[in-house]
Design a protein around this motif. Structure first.
Motif, short mmCIF file in Angstrom:
data_model
loop_
_atom_site.label_atom_id
_atom_site.label_comp_id
_atom_site.label_asym_id
_atom_site.label_seq_id
_atom_site.Cartn_x
_atom_site.Cartn_y
_atom_site.Cartn_z
N GLU A 72 -4.73 22.77 1.02
CA GLU A 72 -5.34 22.13 2.19
C GLU A 72 -5.59 20.65 1.93
OE1 GLU A 72 -8.81 24.55 2.50
OE2 GLU A 72 -7.82 26.06 3.75
N ALA A 73 -6.02 20.32 0.71
CA ALA A 73 -6.30 18.93 0.37
C ALA A 73 -5.01 18.10 0.36
CB ALA A 73 -6.99 18.84 -0.98
N LYS A 74 -3.90 18.70 -0.08
CA LYS A 74 -2.63 17.97 -0.08
C LYS A 74 -2.16 17.68 1.33
CE LYS A 74 -0.55 19.19 -4.49
NZ LYS A 74 0.57 19.86 -5.17
N LYS A 75 -2.48 18.58 2.28
CA LYS A 75 -2.11 18.35 3.68
C LYS A 75 -2.86 17.15 4.25
CE LYS A 75 -0.95 23.12 4.77
NZ LYS A 75 -1.34 24.32 5.49
N LEU A 76 -4.09 16.93 3.77
CA LEU A 76 -4.91 15.83 4.28
C LEU A 76 -4.60 14.50 3.62
CD1 LEU A 76 -8.36 17.64 4.54
CD2 LEU A 76 -6.75 17.11 6.39
#
Length: 140
Positions: A72-76
């Motif tokens: 999820e953090a990589k998507k942001l």
């Protein structure tokens, strides 16, 4: 046609086939070590370090919240995924150690095979034996 025959001769040499077998076995062994690290070694280490999945440890680089999963953090935005790096580094260290031990055992086995052959002296040549008999006869 000569180049095709030359390539066929090259590909059928034992060294090339041995190399191909080694690469295939090495890739399969790498997957085993990867599973060992990710499924058996890293969960207890992650539990000791806070109870989270060790591969999900990261530092956000664009100011997002740090309590999201790594995916999820990589998507942001950009993240510094040090947990994933440490997992891969541990995979490498374990794999390198196991390969080192295998090479060490093979070298030891080769030395054991070579040692008895070197311990047995070769019989003297026929002319040497004949010269010794002549010498002994002359002494008498």
């Amino acid at each position: 046609m000569a180049m095709l025959q030359e390539f066929k001769d090259f590909a059928m040499k034992g060294n090339v086939i041995d190399l191909a077998v080694g690469v295939i076995i090495g890739a399969a062994f790498g997957k085993i070590v990867d599973s060992l690290v990710q499924d058996i070694i890293m969960p207890p280490i992650g539990k000791l370090l806070g109870g989270l999945d060790f591969a999900n440890y990261y530092v956000p680089l664009n100011g997002q919240a740090a309590n999201l999963s790594l995916a999820e953090a990589k998507k942001l935005g950009a993240v510094l995924a040090y947990g994933n790096f440490l997992t891969i580094l541990l995979n490498f260290v374990i794999l390198a150690f196991v390969i080192f031990q295998m090479v060490r055992l093979m070298n030891k086995a080769q030395r054991k095979e070579a040692a008895p052959a070197a311990a047995e002296p070769a019989p003297p040549a026929e002319d040497i034996v004949l010269l010794r008999e002549i010498r002994d006869a002359l002494k008498r």
